[in-house]
Design an enzyme around this catalytic site. Structure first.
Site, mmCIF file in Angstrom:
data_model
loop_
_atom_site.group_PDB
_atom_site.id
_atom_site.type_symbol
_atom_site.label_atom_id
_atom_site.label_comp_id
_atom_site.label_asym_id
_atom_site.label_seq_id
_atom_site.Cartn_x
_atom_site.Cartn_y
_atom_site.Cartn_z
ATOM 1 N N ILE A 65 -1.362 -23.912 -6.328
ATOM 2 C CA ILE A 65 -2.451 -22.962 -5.992
ATOM 3 C C ILE A 65 -2.683 -23.321 -5.216
ATOM 4 O O ILE A 65 -3.510 -24.478 -3.888
ATOM 5 C CB ILE A 65 -4.155 -22.922 -6.982
ATOM 6 C CG1 ILE A 65 -4.074 -23.084 -8.784
ATOM 7 C CG2 ILE A 65 -4.958 -21.983 -6.124
ATOM 8 C CD1 ILE A 65 -4.975 -23.447 -8.843
ATOM 9 N N PRO A 66 -1.438 -22.661 -4.037
ATOM 10 C CA PRO A 66 -1.886 -22.868 -2.502
ATOM 11 C C PRO A 66 -2.479 -22.154 -1.569
ATOM 12 O O PRO A 66 -2.840 -20.995 -2.538
ATOM 13 C CB PRO A 66 -0.060 -22.083 -1.677
ATOM 14 C CG PRO A 66 0.514 -22.459 -3.216
ATOM 15 C CD PRO A 66 0.237 -22.910 -4.664
ATOM 16 N N HIS A 67 -3.732 -22.763 -1.220
ATOM 17 C CA HIS A 67 -4.091 -21.369 -0.637
ATOM 18 C C HIS A 67 -4.889 -21.494 1.238
ATOM 19 O O HIS A 67 -4.174 -23.050 1.532
ATOM 20 C CB HIS A 67 -5.495 -21.709 -1.247
ATOM 21 C CG HIS A 67 -6.404 -23.342 -1.242
ATOM 22 N ND1 HIS A 67 -5.859 -24.309 -1.983
ATOM 23 C CD2 HIS A 67 -7.307 -23.646 -0.512
ATOM 24 C CE1 HIS A 67 -5.858 -25.426 -2.018
ATOM 25 N NE2 HIS A 67 -6.928 -25.544 -1.058
ATOM 26 N N GLY A 68 -4.960 -20.614 1.594
ATOM 27 C CA GLY A 68 -5.581 -21.149 3.211
ATOM 28 C C GLY A 68 -6.469 -20.174 3.566
ATOM 29 O O GLY A 68 -6.822 -18.988 2.719
#
Length: 154
Positions: A65-68
């Protein structure tokens, strides 16, 4: 439950994206967001990569779950991707990743991204759900239905 369906549209579900690395994945996501939200692809790429440097967003079991945070983003948005072939992601179990939910939130977002991350982690904890999502016959619409409508399996 239900936050996922509020931030994800079927247009942002990609079945069988063909990338060879985390870097290429983030480049493709940046391009998608640039085209759909008029946000510079470099801002998206830099945000996702900076978060990965703090520690892998790989959960294990082939999921990440890449997030930014994105300064110019007005509201949280999600992109669900099934990769054509798994890629290394430095997940805790060492397994490569093929299912990803990319979460982008406005710079000032507080609780919503934590709630979405929690909801996603619960969804992805289901082995049956992961197996369905990894089925090559499962198209973007079916992936969308699975990620947004599936009741809890926790």
């Amino acid at each position: 439950m239900g936050l996922i369906s509020k931030i994800l549209s079927v247009d942002n579900v990609i079945a069988d994206m063909d990338v060879s690395s985390k870097k290429r994945l983030f480049e493709q996501v940046g391009l998608m967001v640039e085209n759909s939200h008029a946000i510079a692809r470099s801002d998206v790429f830099d945000s996702l990569f900076a978060r990965e440097k703090l520690g892998s967003t790989g959960l294990g079991q082939g999921v990440a779950i890449p997030h930014g945070r994105i300064k110019s983003l007005k509201e949280a948005t999600g992109i669900f991707i099934r990769l054509k072939a798994p890629i290394p992601f430095d997940a805790p179990d060492g397994k490569p990743v093929s299912l990803l939910f990319v979460l982008l939130v406005p710079e000032q977002a507080t609780d919503i991204h934590l709630q979405v991350l929690s909801e996603l982690a619960q969804r992805f904890s289901s082995k049956a759900l992961r197996e369905q999502m990894n089925d090559p016959a499962c198209d973007a619409q079916k992936l969308f239905d699975l990620i947004s409508d599936t009741p809890d399996h926790a």
